[in-house]
Design a protein around this motif. Structure first.
Motif, PDB file in Angstrom:
ATOM      1  N   ALA A  52      96.708  55.519 -16.067  1.00 48.12           N
ATOM      2  CA  ALA A  52      95.561  55.466 -16.431  1.00 48.12           C
ATOM      3  C   ALA A  52      95.418  54.068 -17.150  1.00 48.12           C
ATOM      4  CB  ALA A  52      94.893  56.321 -16.980  1.00 48.12           C
ATOM      5  N   ASN A  53      94.244  53.571 -17.559  1.00 49.89           N
ATOM      6  CA  ASN A  53      94.359  52.319 -18.580  1.00 49.89           C
ATOM      7  C   ASN A  53      94.069  53.028 -20.190  1.00 49.89           C
ATOM      8  OD1 ASN A  53      91.562  53.283 -18.802  1.00 49.89           O
ATOM      9  ND2 ASN A  53      90.835  51.316 -17.573  1.00 49.89           N
ATOM     10  N   SER A  54      93.624  52.149 -21.087  1.00 51.16           N
ATOM     11  CA  SER A  54      93.513  52.542 -22.227  1.00 51.16           C
ATOM     12  C   SER A  54      92.408  53.564 -22.524  1.00 51.16           C
ATOM     13  CB  SER A  54      93.480  51.553 -23.260  1.00 51.16           C
ATOM     14  OG  SER A  54      92.573  50.395 -22.924  1.00 51.16           O
ATOM     15  N   GLY A 144      99.733  42.809 -20.035  1.00 55.95           N
ATOM     16  CA  GLY A 144      99.919  42.502 -21.420  1.00 55.95           C
ATOM     17  C   GLY A 144      98.732  42.181 -22.183  1.00 55.95           C
ATOM     18  N   LEU A 145      98.504  42.719 -23.226  1.00 55.48           N
ATOM     19  CA  LEU A 145      97.438  42.358 -24.132  1.00 55.48           C
ATOM     20  C   LEU A 145      97.656  42.184 -25.403  1.00 55.48           C
ATOM     21  CD1 LEU A 145      93.873  43.939 -23.688  1.00 55.48           C
ATOM     22  CD2 LEU A 145      94.879  43.908 -25.990  1.00 55.48           C
ATOM     23  N   GLN A 146      97.163  41.184 -25.961  1.00 55.82           N
ATOM     24  CA  GLN A 146      97.508  40.990 -27.504  1.00 55.82           C
ATOM     25  C   GLN A 146      95.916  40.620 -28.247  1.00 55.82           C
ATOM     26  OE1 GLN A 146     100.522  38.121 -28.355  1.00 55.82           O
ATOM     27  NE2 GLN A 146     101.551  38.721 -26.613  1.00 55.82           N
ATOM     28  N   ARG A 147      95.603  41.365 -29.111  1.00 61.01           N
ATOM     29  CA  ARG A 147      94.421  41.381 -29.641  1.00 61.01           C
ATOM     30  C   ARG A 147      94.367  40.892 -31.237  1.00 61.01           C
ATOM     31  NH1 ARG A 147      93.169  45.865 -28.561  1.00 61.01           N
ATOM     32  NH2 ARG A 147      91.768  45.776 -26.828  1.00 61.01           N
ATOM     33  N   ILE A 176      90.437  39.578 -27.931  1.00 60.49           N
ATOM     34  CA  ILE A 176      91.534  39.666 -27.058  1.00 60.49           C
ATOM     35  C   ILE A 176      91.994  38.085 -27.329  1.00 60.49           C
ATOM     36  CG2 ILE A 176      92.496  39.544 -24.628  1.00 60.49           C
ATOM     37  CD1 ILE A 176      90.456  41.861 -24.024  1.00 60.49           C
ATOM     38  N   LEU A 177      93.213  38.085 -27.421  1.00 59.12           N
ATOM     39  CA  LEU A 177      94.053  36.635 -27.731  1.00 59.12           C
ATOM     40  C   LEU A 177      94.718  36.282 -26.319  1.00 59.12           C
ATOM     41  CD1 LEU A 177      95.800  36.680 -31.255  1.00 59.12           C
ATOM     42  CD2 LEU A 177      93.811  35.097 -30.468  1.00 59.12           C
ATOM     43  N   GLU A 394      86.089  45.995 -21.610  1.00 55.85           N
ATOM     44  CA  GLU A 394      86.383  44.906 -22.536  1.00 55.85           C
ATOM     45  C   GLU A 394      87.479  43.894 -21.860  1.00 55.85           C
ATOM     46  OE1 GLU A 394      88.484  44.128 -26.784  1.00 55.85           O
ATOM     47  OE2 GLU A 394      89.163  45.669 -25.628  1.00 55.85           O
ATOM     48  N   GLU A 395      88.227  44.421 -21.079  1.00 59.99           N
ATOM     49  CA  GLU A 395      88.925  43.601 -20.249  1.00 59.99           C
ATOM     50  C   GLU A 395      88.250  42.810 -19.117  1.00 59.99           C
ATOM     51  OE1 GLU A 395      92.966  46.233 -21.058  1.00 59.99           O
ATOM     52  OE2 GLU A 395      91.972  46.174 -19.228  1.00 59.99           O
ATOM     53  N   LYS A 396      87.408  43.440 -18.468  1.00 54.22           N
ATOM     54  CA  LYS A 396      86.664  42.749 -17.467  1.00 54.22           C
ATOM     55  C   LYS A 396      85.962  41.578 -18.063  1.00 54.22           C
ATOM     56  CE  LYS A 396      86.037  47.073 -14.804  1.00 54.22           C
ATOM     57  NZ  LYS A 396      85.043  48.089 -14.294  1.00 54.22           N
TER      58      LYS A 396
END
Length: 817
Positions: A52-54, A144-147, A176-177, A394-396
């Motif tokens: 699943a996602n976060s 990958g996600l960096q915030r 999100i960076l 948030e990612e969308k």
């Protein structure tokens, strides 16, 4: 005819029905109704599934059929659902915390915890499972996600809000960076060979970039004794089931549970001592087989990690072909901060469709990574069907918002506006940082040195300026090739000599051509052991003019070519007119009563004695270098060879040709070297070495500047290259005969200092050096050094053991940028 067409139509409908797929989606929550991030949904007895996602949301795209689905998360009781998929379905799942039972376990006071018996059995089986699978292929998905979690308003005088706007962050400089996804085909061959072919790539905010995600970089195998995480930790990390794990860990039995007919033991692991390179958390071991079921561990600063405050690793295994258990997913989650910036993020990898022990051609693994031009061109429809982990809201939003920014950033008006902003010429920039003019659209770059930074002082020229400029233009975007042009003007205000030169680096097909023409003031030692800035400081502040110089007018050309894999060749030729120079300036800020030495290092007290007469030289050279490896990565911009795990062997031949263009020299020098840096010795740190030897086969006529020179040190600041000496004179030990030198450095990585309170917080690395040189004149020169390294700064104490009658000792300081 009609019946035939009807039959074909019927068959097509059947095929379409069989090929039809539907979407199964939902949310996985805990018993309090909170989503469980990255819970796993998998089809029973297969490696097909997805985390699943976060936010706990999952999506599976499956053909019509009946399925047994397993819903899992570390620390929660597994749930099973039998479904018949004939249309899109939504199934929400609630997982209960796993109740680990302490069945039939009685721990008496002073007795050993039952966890130790389980861990010992797991350790005995470690090598079996480490070598269980010889090779495999699988499909991987990486996200990958960096915030940025917090940031100051200003940093080093610059407004962080401007940067935040460019990166699409909110008004509080948060957001999100970096967000990316990629799919790859991964191939593995024991013991440690990978070939990865990227299938698709998506990077938020860029239509042209390729994801940095690489499955082999996220590979973590706790069946290995040590986890070598370069850059993250100075020392390798000890696995909880390493052969020597009992010396590093305490274990506590937390109970057992039954899953799919297997008894799973939950073991808590904690480091025996703080500041050891060890994990903390839980390891789950299967009863009877004693293999790893899953891992949930973390590291903190007390483990000695760099940059980050914490990093968590969660890994789950599933049974695949031949009862081999393979990772189904691995997740790295991290948080950190520096200078008021706080950041966090995660990388998660999903593995599926394993093929165990397929036949491989070993040549396949020469190419470690392959990225073709079209992988970043997949549209949103493709990703909706392909991504196994649904996007969060948030990612969308990040993808949508930054897609608009990407179009703007890549447009000519926007790039021109950036250039107008940053290409401004001002007096402060001209004096301090230099002029920098960039055309992003045409991919050209022009820069100059700052005037103040190009100022220097030496006793030959007095105060001088050595002002340079460079021009770069990309001439082949497909193969990432650049034309580089440079020029330099040098003037001494005391000797009134003007020098200038131009140089170029020109790529021609698979060759690189270098050209350099002009005149310069050059160090007598062609190893250039002393930088102009250190020489200036030493002269003006301590009245020590260690650097010795001469005048050189020259024309040189070189051609380099990669012959195959790690084998490269370079041919060169140079004509030079060389002239001795005297001291003309004797100024310093301090120590006015101290005498400067002459520019002749062999008669320091006598001015005006030339070391050599004016001469001309024509030299040709050939160089072969081989690193015993042909590993490379392939990008749309070309092939890039990777650093080798083996030493690099280099052969050099230089010939001075007499009577060619009036040349006065006549000699032949043959030399060889073998070197390697940062060889891992496990918990004992890293070893670096350099071994070199050479001989003048013919020295009928040569001048001091043609001798073999060495990288000595006489100032407090030293060049901490692997082949540098700590105490050797810059000039007096150069040789026109044979020589042999050896250097070895052992970096213990903090094995001792990490155990000392307060000091261990600095994460210092202990260093031991031994340097050796033999020439006919010097005999056997040996020196040893003891010191520490902090980040890129090195502090050493060196002492000669056999200095040819000149025993000495001193402290040295080095910086490696």
């Amino acid at each position: 005819m009609k019946s035939t067409l009807s039959l074909l139509a019927f068959l097509l409908l059947c095929v379409n029905a069989l090929a039809q797929t539907f979407t199964l989606s939902g949310t996985v929550k805990d018993n309090t109704g909170q989503p469980i991030p990255f819970a796993t949904v998998v089809i029973k007895n297969t490696s097909k599934g997805s985390p699943a996602n976060s936010d706990g949301q999952y999506t599976l795209t499956l053909p019509t059929g009946n399925y047994d689905l397993l819903f899992k998360a570390i620390g929660y009781r597994q749930e099973t659902r039998q479904i018949s998929l004939k249309a899109n379905q939504t199934i929400d799942i609630q997982l209960q915390p796993e109740a680990y039972q302490l069945q039939n376990v009685v721990v008496k006071a002073g007795a050993e915890d039952p966890a130790y018996g389980i861990i010992r059995k797991a350790i005995r089986k470690r090598k079996t499972y480490q070598n269980e699978v010889k090779s495999y292929t699988c499909d991987t998905y990486i996200k990958g996600l960096q915030r940025l979690l917090a940031a100051p308003k200003k940093f080093m005088g610059r407004n962080v809000d401007d940067f935040a706007k460019q990166m699409g962050l909110d008004s509080n400089r948060k957001g999100i960076l970096y967000l990316s996804e990629s799919e790859s085909k991964l191939s593995y061959l024991r013991p440690n060979q990978y070939h990865e072919e990227m299938v698709s790539s998506k990077v938020s905010g860029s239509n042209r970039a390729f994801s940095f995600n690489r499955a082999s970089d996220l590979s973590v195998n706790f069946y290995d004794n040590l986890q070598n995480w370069e850059g993250l930790s100075n020392r390798p990390l000890v696995s909880p089931i390493a052969d020597n794990a009992l010396s590093f860990y305490n274990y506590k039995y937390m109970g057992e549970t039954i899953e799919n007919g297997e008894t799973i033991n939950r073991i808590q692991v904690t480091p025996k001592r703080r500041y050891e390179p060890a994990f903390e958390g839980y390891i789950y071991i299967i009863e009877d087989s004693w293999r790893i079921h899953s891992i949930d561990v973390f590291l903190t600063k007390s483990s000695g990690i760099n940059l980050l405050d914490t990093i968590t690793v969660k890994q789950q295994f599933i049974p695949v072909e031949k009862q081999a258990w393979m990772p189904s997913s691995v997740k790295f989650e991290f948080r950190g901060g520096f200078f008021g910036f706080k950041f966090g993020g995660y990388y998660v990898a999903v593995y599926k469709n394993y093929n165990i022990d397929p036949p491989f051609n070993k040549k396949t693994f020469a190419e470690v990574m392959k990225v073709t031009a079209g992988v970043n061109k997949k549209d949103s429809t493709y990703w909706q069907q392909a991504r196994p982990i649904p996007l969060t809201d948030e990612e969308k939003t990040d993808y949508q918002k930054k897609a608009v920014l990407a179009q703007k950033r890549e447009s000519k008006p926007y790039l021109d506006s950036l250039d107008r902003k940053f290409n401004k010429v001002s007096v402060p920039r001209f004096l301090l940082s230099g002029i920098n003019i960039r055309n992003r659209y045409q991919k050209t770059y022009f820069s100059t040195q700052g005037v103040l930074g190009s100022m220097l002082y030496n006793t030959v020229e007095g105060f001088a300026i050595n002002y340079g400029a460079t021009y770069t233009r990309q001439i082949d975007s497909l193969n990432n090739k650049y034309l580089r042009l440079g020029g330099r003007i040098r003037y001494g205000f005391s000797n009134h000599l003007l020098h200038g030169s131009v140089n170029a680096v020109i790529p021609v097909k698979s060759f690189t051509i270098g050209v350099n023409v002009g005149s310069d003031v050059v160090d007598l030692n062609n190893m250039e052991p002393l930088t102009p800035s250190i020489s200036t400081f030493s002269s003006l502040f301590y009245r020590n003019n260690f650097q010795k110089l001469y005048d050189k007018h020259f024309a040189a050309i070189s051609v380099s070519h990669r012959l195959a894999g790690g084998l490269t060749a370079t041919a060169s030729a140079e004509y030079a007119d060389r002239r001795w120079l005297d001291n003309t300036s004797f100024y310093s800020f301090f120590y006015r009563d101290r005498q400067y030495t002459s520019n002749n290092p062999f008669v320091p007290a006598m001015e005006g004695v030339p070391l050599f007469e004016r001469n001309q030289s024509f030299k040709i050279g050939a160089r072969l270098s081989y690193n015993f490896s042909n590993r490379y990565v392939t990008y749309p911009t070309g092939r890039y060879y990777l650093p080798s795990e083996y030493p690099t062997l280099t052969l050099n031949y230089t010939k001075g040709l007499k009577n060619v263009l009036g040349s006065d020299v006549d000699f032949d020098l043959l030399s060889a070297s073998l070197t390697k840096q940062d060889i891992s010795l496990g918990l004992y740190g890293k070893l670096s070495f350099y071994v070199g030897a050479g001989k003048f086969l013919n020295n009928n006529r040569l001048y001091y500047i043609d001798y073999k020179h060495f990288l000595g040190t006489q100032t407090r600041v030293f060049d901490n290259s692997v082949n540098s000496f700590l105490l050797l004179d810059f000039y007096r030990n150069s040789t026109p005969n044979q020589y042999a030198e050896g250097h070895i450095e052992q970096n213990f990585g903090g094995i001792v200092l990490s155990k000392i309170p307060l000091i261990r917080k600095l994460k210092l690395q202990e260093l031991v050096q031994v340097n050796y040189l033999h020439t006919p004149a010097l005999k056997n020169y040996t020196e040893v050094g003891l010191g520490v390294r902090y980040l890129n700064f090195t502090f050493m104490y060196g002492r000669t053991l056999n200095g040819g009658g000149r025993e000495s000792s001193a402290f040295r300081f080095g910086v490696k940028l």
